[in-house]
Design a protein around this motif. Structure first.
Motif, mmCIF file in Angstrom:
data_model
loop_
_atom_site.group_PDB
_atom_site.id
_atom_site.type_symbol
_atom_site.label_atom_id
_atom_site.label_comp_id
_atom_site.label_asym_id
_atom_site.label_seq_id
_atom_site.Cartn_x
_atom_site.Cartn_y
_atom_site.Cartn_z
ATOM 1 N N ARG A 2 -18.758 -30.434 94.428
ATOM 2 C CA ARG A 2 -19.307 -29.874 95.579
ATOM 3 C C ARG A 2 -20.389 -28.884 95.306
ATOM 4 O O ARG A 2 -20.177 -28.031 94.534
ATOM 5 N N ILE A 3 -21.634 -29.023 95.772
ATOM 6 C CA ILE A 3 -22.592 -28.055 95.799
ATOM 7 C C ILE A 3 -22.439 -27.055 96.923
ATOM 8 O O ILE A 3 -22.355 -27.529 97.951
ATOM 9 N N VAL A 4 -22.213 -25.661 96.380
ATOM 10 C CA VAL A 4 -22.249 -24.518 97.247
ATOM 11 C C VAL A 4 -23.758 -24.156 97.608
ATOM 12 O O VAL A 4 -24.308 -23.944 96.715
ATOM 13 N N LEU A 23 -28.298 -19.216 88.761
ATOM 14 C CA LEU A 23 -28.318 -20.300 89.782
ATOM 15 C C LEU A 23 -29.289 -21.518 89.395
ATOM 16 O O LEU A 23 -28.615 -22.776 89.971
ATOM 17 N N HIS A 26 -27.681 -23.772 87.342
ATOM 18 C CA HIS A 26 -26.565 -24.438 87.887
ATOM 19 C C HIS A 26 -27.060 -25.131 89.076
ATOM 20 O O HIS A 26 -26.009 -25.072 90.067
ATOM 21 N N LEU A 29 -24.012 -26.916 90.777
ATOM 22 C CA LEU A 29 -22.940 -26.289 91.441
ATOM 23 C C LEU A 29 -23.411 -25.531 92.954
ATOM 24 O O LEU A 29 -22.740 -25.350 93.553
ATOM 25 N N PHE A 30 -24.538 -24.921 92.818
ATOM 26 C CA PHE A 30 -25.188 -24.005 93.723
ATOM 27 C C PHE A 30 -26.588 -24.695 94.126
ATOM 28 O O PHE A 30 -27.224 -25.159 93.289
ATOM 29 N N ARG A 321 -19.379 -19.558 87.660
ATOM 30 C CA ARG A 321 -18.626 -20.819 87.645
ATOM 31 C C ARG A 321 -17.225 -20.438 88.241
ATOM 32 O O ARG A 321 -16.538 -21.228 88.846
ATOM 33 N N HIS A 324 -17.296 -20.265 91.934
ATOM 34 C CA HIS A 324 -17.510 -21.905 92.443
ATOM 35 C C HIS A 324 -16.125 -22.397 92.509
ATOM 36 O O HIS A 324 -15.864 -23.217 93.651
ATOM 37 N N GLU A 325 -15.558 -22.412 91.397
ATOM 38 C CA GLU A 325 -13.977 -22.899 91.108
ATOM 39 C C GLU A 325 -13.171 -22.410 92.210
ATOM 40 O O GLU A 325 -12.560 -23.096 93.020
ATOM 41 N N VAL A 328 -14.377 -23.597 96.020
ATOM 42 C CA VAL A 328 -14.070 -24.865 96.126
ATOM 43 C C VAL A 328 -12.616 -25.255 96.122
ATOM 44 O O VAL A 328 -12.131 -26.177 96.987
#
Length: 360
Positions: A2-4, A23, A26, A29-30, A321, A324-325, A328
């Motif tokens: 999933r991209i936040v 960012l 990444h 992720l973002f 990271r 993000h974890e 999610v």
């Protein structure tokens, strides 16, 4: 994966040096979906550089329906305001330390954070570094501890920044705004240091909430909160601080010094009867500087020293990271508002001892 989608509030040095470049590394992720700073020129500069949307106000940014989380990277005295704004808009929050400047501020916003059900992740990047995590894994039993030394002896960022990265410094903040900001900061500092606090004591509290909060937070995770602050003293207009902590059967000492010798000596040393752990951090103003852990064990007959590392993974990237974890997966990080409150309480106790020593 999933991209936040995130929005950044505050685009100063730490944003330009660390958060925005990391960012960008990444993108799996973002996605940086929007940026805002009180400086219009800085907002425009970062929006153009990172190909994202410039927002005219923080209110507009947090209200955007396509933004999942807000990064609050503003000066410390504004954290409470923007945190309240983001949570009321139903956004998850990545919040640079210190979470707030006073216990009153954090106590006001904790109920809102709980009610919102949103993730609030306080950014203590040192507690996510590989050397710190390895040290935690190899900590001696608590009843074996004899002594702990924690220190931050540093040269501030401009020396390193000038040689490594171009930072955009805006010139469009008016004098009245800056004066109001200084007044608000002073009021918050005096709330803790005292209405009659000297400039040196107020500066000492700024050093504690800024520089020292990293080390004090890491100290807490390794060995817990002290039973009491035995004594504390400051010199050099608040830029030299020493504090002594009582942990029952052992003591710990913290020292801070800001000067113009070009080095960043931030280190924690843990002494047990037969084991010593030592790990340090170089300047956070340069990415990917290595960290390592040194462990010395002794028996009656021999001594062995092992070095774990160097590890070049940037702690800022690791904590991003982790954020993000947790977002999610809906899990709770170790660096919560409640955890950060313990730092503010400890720093308030240190300030109390600093006041006592200045009156002797």
């Amino acid at each position: 994966m999933r991209i936040v989608r995130i929005g950044l509030i505050g685009l100063g040095e730490v944003s330009q040096l660390m958060h925005l470049p990391i960012l960008a590394d990444h993108r799996h992720l973002f996605e940086v979906a929007g940026v805002f700073d009180v400086s219009p020129s800085l907002t425009t500069h970062c929006a153009e550089r990172y190909s994202t949307r410039a927002y005219a106000s923080a209110e507009a940014l947090v209200a955007a329906p396509d933004i999942d989380a807000i990064f609050i990277l503003t000066p410390d005295q504004t954290h409470r305001h923007y945190l309240d704004l983001a949570l009321r808009a139903g956004k998850h929050v990545f919040l640079e330390k210190p979470a707030c400047l006073t216990l009153g501020e954090i106590d006001d916003v904790v109920p809102l954070a709980k009610e919102s059900g949103r993730l609030v992740f306080v950014a203590y990047m040192r507690r996510y570094s590989p050397s710190f995590l390895k040290a935690k894994e190899m900590m001696p039993a608590r009843d074996e501890l004899r002594y702990v030394r924690v220190r931050d002896l540093i040269c501030e960022g401009p020396f390193f920044i000038r040689q490594t990265r171009n930072i955009f410094y805006p010139r469009d903040l008016d004098a009245d705004f800056l004066a109001q900001s200084r007044s608000e900061t002073e009021a918050l500092l005096r709330d803790v240091a005292g209405k009659d606090a000297s400039p040196g004591l107020m500066r000492a509290y700024q050093v504690l909430t800024g520089l020292s909060s990293h080390s004090l937070s890491a100290m807490r995770e390794l060995i817990g909160l002290p039973q009491r602050v035995i004594a504390a003293h400051h010199k050099q207009n608040g830029e030299q601080i020493v504090a002594l902590f009582d942990y029952g059967h052992f003591t710990a000492i913290y020292e801070a010094l800001i000067d113009n010798v070009a080095r960043f000596d931030a280190r924690i040393e843990v002494y047990a009867d037969r084991r010593r752990l030592s790990f340090g951090y170089d300047t956070p103003y340069i990415r990917n500087l290595p960290t390592s852990l040194e462990v010395t064990d002794s028996t009656d007959a021999e001594t062995e020293t092992r070095v774990f590392g160097p590890n070049y993974t940037d702690p800022f990237a690791i904590e991003l990271r982790a954020f993000h974890e947790h977002l999610v997966n809906g899990t709770t990080p170790k660096t919560t508002l409640g955890d950060s409150r313990q730092d503010l309480a400890l720093m308030a106790d240190i300030v109390g001892r600093l006041r006592e020593s200045s009156q002797l």
